[in-house]
Design a protein around this motif. Structure first.
Motif, mmCIF file in Angstrom:
data_model
loop_
_atom_site.group_PDB
_atom_site.id
_atom_site.type_symbol
_atom_site.label_atom_id
_atom_site.label_comp_id
_atom_site.label_asym_id
_atom_site.label_seq_id
_atom_site.Cartn_x
_atom_site.Cartn_y
_atom_site.Cartn_z
ATOM 1 N N GLN A 22 0.832 -1.199 0.000
ATOM 2 C CA GLN A 22 0.000 0.000 0.000
ATOM 3 C C GLN A 22 0.871 1.255 0.000
ATOM 4 O O GLN A 22 0.583 2.232 -0.702
ATOM 5 C CB GLN A 22 -0.921 -0.003 1.222
ATOM 6 C CG GLN A 22 -1.849 1.199 1.318
ATOM 7 C CD GLN A 22 -2.832 1.280 0.163
ATOM 8 O OE1 GLN A 22 -3.510 0.306 -0.144
ATOM 9 N NE2 GLN A 22 -2.903 2.438 -0.486
ATOM 10 N N LEU A 25 2.275 1.761 -3.423
ATOM 11 C CA LEU A 25 1.261 2.301 -4.333
ATOM 12 C C LEU A 25 1.164 3.811 -4.174
ATOM 13 O O LEU A 25 1.079 4.552 -5.166
ATOM 14 C CB LEU A 25 -0.094 1.650 -4.061
ATOM 15 C CG LEU A 25 -1.288 2.237 -4.835
ATOM 16 C CD1 LEU A 25 -1.064 2.142 -6.338
ATOM 17 C CD2 LEU A 25 -2.582 1.527 -4.436
ATOM 18 N N GLU A 26 1.185 4.283 -2.941
ATOM 19 C CA GLU A 26 1.115 5.722 -2.693
ATOM 20 C C GLU A 26 2.334 6.433 -3.277
ATOM 21 O O GLU A 26 2.220 7.537 -3.828
ATOM 22 C CB GLU A 26 1.005 5.972 -1.185
ATOM 23 C CG GLU A 26 -0.320 5.484 -0.596
ATOM 24 C CD GLU A 26 -0.341 5.511 0.922
ATOM 25 O OE1 GLU A 26 0.675 5.944 1.514
ATOM 26 O OE2 GLU A 26 -1.358 5.096 1.513
ATOM 27 N N LEU A 29 1.910 6.583 -7.091
ATOM 28 C CA LEU A 29 0.944 7.622 -7.462
ATOM 29 C C LEU A 29 1.548 9.013 -7.312
ATOM 30 O O LEU A 29 1.306 9.899 -8.149
ATOM 31 C CB LEU A 29 -0.310 7.496 -6.596
ATOM 32 C CG LEU A 29 -1.201 6.279 -6.888
ATOM 33 C CD1 LEU A 29 -2.247 6.105 -5.801
ATOM 34 C CD2 LEU A 29 -1.870 6.426 -8.255
ATOM 35 N N ILE A 227 1.096 0.713 -11.156
ATOM 36 C CA ILE A 227 -0.008 1.270 -10.363
ATOM 37 C C ILE A 227 -1.254 0.398 -10.527
ATOM 38 O O ILE A 227 -1.912 0.030 -9.545
ATOM 39 C CB ILE A 227 -0.305 2.722 -10.787
ATOM 40 C CG1 ILE A 227 0.807 3.656 -10.291
ATOM 41 C CG2 ILE A 227 -1.663 3.180 -10.239
ATOM 42 C CD1 ILE A 227 0.693 5.083 -10.814
ATOM 43 N N ALA A 228 -1.569 0.068 -11.773
ATOM 44 C CA ALA A 228 -2.758 -0.756 -12.033
ATOM 45 C C ALA A 228 -2.617 -2.135 -11.399
ATOM 46 O O ALA A 228 -3.575 -2.668 -10.823
ATOM 47 C CB ALA A 228 -2.978 -0.887 -13.539
ATOM 48 N N LYS A 230 -0.768 -2.970 -8.776
ATOM 49 C CA LYS A 230 -0.849 -2.836 -7.319
ATOM 50 C C LYS A 230 -2.300 -2.661 -6.874
ATOM 51 O O LYS A 230 -2.739 -3.259 -5.894
ATOM 52 C CB LYS A 230 -0.025 -1.631 -6.856
ATOM 53 C CG LYS A 230 1.459 -1.904 -6.726
ATOM 54 C CD LYS A 230 1.750 -2.665 -5.443
ATOM 55 C CE LYS A 230 3.221 -3.004 -5.337
ATOM 56 N NZ LYS A 230 3.619 -4.095 -6.246
ATOM 57 N N LYS A 231 -3.038 -1.822 -7.581
ATOM 58 C CA LYS A 231 -4.439 -1.599 -7.217
ATOM 59 C C LYS A 231 -5.236 -2.896 -7.305
ATOM 60 O O LYS A 231 -6.047 -3.206 -6.418
ATOM 61 C CB LYS A 231 -5.061 -0.538 -8.134
ATOM 62 C CG LYS A 231 -4.615 0.888 -7.835
ATOM 63 C CD LYS A 231 -5.322 1.877 -8.753
ATOM 64 C CE LYS A 231 -4.976 3.312 -8.398
ATOM 65 N NZ LYS A 231 -5.655 4.291 -9.288
ATOM 66 N N LEU A 234 -4.182 -5.298 -4.347
ATOM 67 C CA LEU A 234 -4.685 -4.846 -3.053
ATOM 68 C C LEU A 234 -6.205 -4.958 -2.969
ATOM 69 O O LEU A 234 -6.755 -5.341 -1.931
ATOM 70 C CB LEU A 234 -4.240 -3.404 -2.799
ATOM 71 C CG LEU A 234 -2.737 -3.218 -2.532
ATOM 72 C CD1 LEU A 234 -2.352 -1.742 -2.601
ATOM 73 C CD2 LEU A 234 -2.350 -3.797 -1.174
ATOM 74 N N CYS A 235 -6.878 -4.636 -4.060
ATOM 75 C CA CYS A 235 -8.342 -4.720 -4.055
ATOM 76 C C CYS A 235 -8.818 -6.165 -3.951
ATOM 77 O O CYS A 235 -9.782 -6.457 -3.233
ATOM 78 C CB CYS A 235 -8.914 -4.068 -5.315
ATOM 79 S SG CYS A 235 -8.922 -2.261 -5.256
#
Length: 257
Positions: A22, A25-26, A29, A227-228, A230-231, A234-235
């Motif tokens: 997480q 990811l931050e 971004l 980014i995609a 990682k999202k 995590l989701c």
């Protein structure tokens, strides 16, 4: 065989690793939004993320030496995540499918916004040469996936072969218990060793596929891809936790529609 303390330690390691996911990811971004033209910053965050994944696979390989079966169906993942696992992780070709999905969605978004020119600096603007390289990588990756899957089929079929079948049929109160247990342990240890080797090979394929994709992209495209990814990761973990803790989640979803 791994002890319960080994299992607990790796579970704690994985939980911390997900927290770091997480955080990464931050960072991704932040770099993408604030410094999209700074290639040095882009390269730094890309290398940091690859190292983070490599450290995880190295640690998991060490754990798998003692108990590979626990990695193939990890208790630290949700049941939803486990249902989609391939050799204890994501199928490498899924990374390539993600590329095609992102290309299509970004291109559609740009056309919807009536842009006069399609942007070529993001992942939706992959060149013909880049797409050709992705396609070649997909062919090599799926070939390796099929090879590993075939090896797994052979390993699974070996359960019904000697010596396990012979040992099962000779399992009786009249048999030499100590000798019998020793032979069973030897057979299962051999099976576990093969599982561990296959897990390491599958992790190498995952890592190599990721690195080759990164090498095809520009730094900005690579960051958008990461980014995609990682999202999504995590989701899936968060959604899996919801489903595990809310037994009637599907009914709730239908009622809310």
């Amino acid at each position: 065989m791994a002890s319960s303390s080994d299992q607990v330690q790796f579970r704690e390691y994985y939980q911390n690793w997900m927290i770091e996911q997480q955080q990464l990811l931050e960072e991704l971004l932040q770099v993408h939004n604030q410094n999209p033209n700074d290639e040095q910053d882009l390269f730094c965050i890309i290398e940091k993320l690859i190292k983070h994944f490599q450290d995880y696979t190295n640690r998991r390989a060490q754990h798998a030496v003692n108990e590979p079966s626990s990695v193939f169906l990890p208790t630290w993942c949700t049941s939803t995540e486990n249902s989609y696992l391939w050799f204890g992780g994501c199928r490498p070709s899924l990374l390539i499918q993600l590329v095609y999905t992102l290309c299509g969605s970004q291109l559609e978004s740009q056309l919807t916004e009536n842009l006069q020119e399609v942007r070529t600096d993001n992942i939706g603007g992959l060149s013909a040469d880049q797409l050709s390289l992705v396609s070649e990588l997909q062919c090599r990756t799926t070939t390796e996936e099929e090879r590993l899957s075939t090896n797994m089929v052979s390993l699974q079929e070996n359960i019904a072969d000697c010596p396990l079948t012979r040992l099962a049929n000779n399992n009786s109160v009249d048999s030499d218990a100590e000798s019998h247990i020793g032979q069973v342990k030897q057979a299962l240890d051999s099976h576990s060793k093969d599982l561990s080797s296959m897990l390491i090979d599958s992790d190498k394929l995952r890592m190599n596929t990721l690195k080759e994709l990164i090498g095809i992209f520009t730094p900005l495209q690579a960051v958008e891809f990461l980014i995609a990814g990682k999202k999504l990761h995590l989701c899936m973990h968060q959604w899996g936790q919801l489903r595990d803790h809310i037994p009637n989640m599907e009914e709730h979803d239908r009622e809310g529609m």
